[in-house]
Design a protein around this motif. Structure first.
Motif, short mmCIF file in Angstrom:
data_model
loop_
_atom_site.label_atom_id
_atom_site.label_comp_id
_atom_site.label_asym_id
_atom_site.label_seq_id
_atom_site.Cartn_x
_atom_site.Cartn_y
_atom_site.Cartn_z
N THR A 6 -2.36 3.51 -20.15
CA THR A 6 -2.68 2.89 -18.86
C THR A 6 -3.39 1.56 -19.10
O THR A 6 -3.96 1.32 -20.18
N GLU A 8 -6.11 0.75 -17.70
CA GLU A 8 -7.53 1.08 -17.86
C GLU A 8 -7.87 1.40 -19.30
O GLU A 8 -8.91 0.97 -19.80
N GLU A 9 -7.00 2.15 -19.98
CA GLU A 9 -7.24 2.49 -21.39
C GLU A 9 -7.23 1.23 -22.26
O GLU A 9 -8.05 1.10 -23.18
N GLN A 12 -10.49 -0.69 -21.56
CA GLN A 12 -11.61 0.02 -22.19
C GLN A 12 -11.60 -0.19 -23.70
O GLN A 12 -12.65 -0.39 -24.30
N ILE A 17 -13.91 -4.71 -18.77
CA ILE A 17 -13.28 -5.79 -18.01
C ILE A 17 -13.79 -7.17 -18.46
O ILE A 17 -13.00 -8.08 -18.65
N HIS A 32 -9.20 -7.34 -13.30
CA HIS A 32 -9.27 -6.30 -12.26
C HIS A 32 -7.94 -6.21 -11.52
O HIS A 32 -7.49 -5.11 -11.17
N ILE A 35 -5.55 -4.07 -13.40
CA ILE A 35 -5.83 -2.65 -13.18
C ILE A 35 -5.30 -2.20 -11.82
O ILE A 35 -4.65 -1.16 -11.72
#
Length: 83
Positions: A6, A8-9, A12, A17, A32, A35
């Protein structure tokens, strides 16, 4: 190698961010938006793929919008639903 599935992964893995935005040279809101959309725009694919591979991670094609492009592609006439 770690598989990142993803956006997000990926973010991270880059340190969050702010760190991803600094790496890309864009604002916080730009990352952002990645995402929120659920994929990273094509302009970043090669560079990001290389960056993450050098750090022991592989990015899923879906992070680069493969699923989005499959959904958005024009349908052939034979694939169109008849009402």
């Amino acid at each position: 190698m770690r598989q990142l599935s993803t956006v997000e992964e990926v973010v991270q893995e880059m340190g969050g961010i702010s760190a991803a935005a600094a790496w890309a040279g864009i604002g916080y809101t730009g990352v952002h938006n990645w995402i929120d959309r659920g994929y990273i725009p094509p302009a970043w694919h090669w560079e990001l793929e290389t960056y993450m591979r050098d750090r022991g991670a592989v990015i899923s094609a879906d992070v680069f919008g493969a699923a989005h492009r499959r959904d958005a592609r024009p349908r052939r006439q034979s694939e169109q639903k008849v009402a």
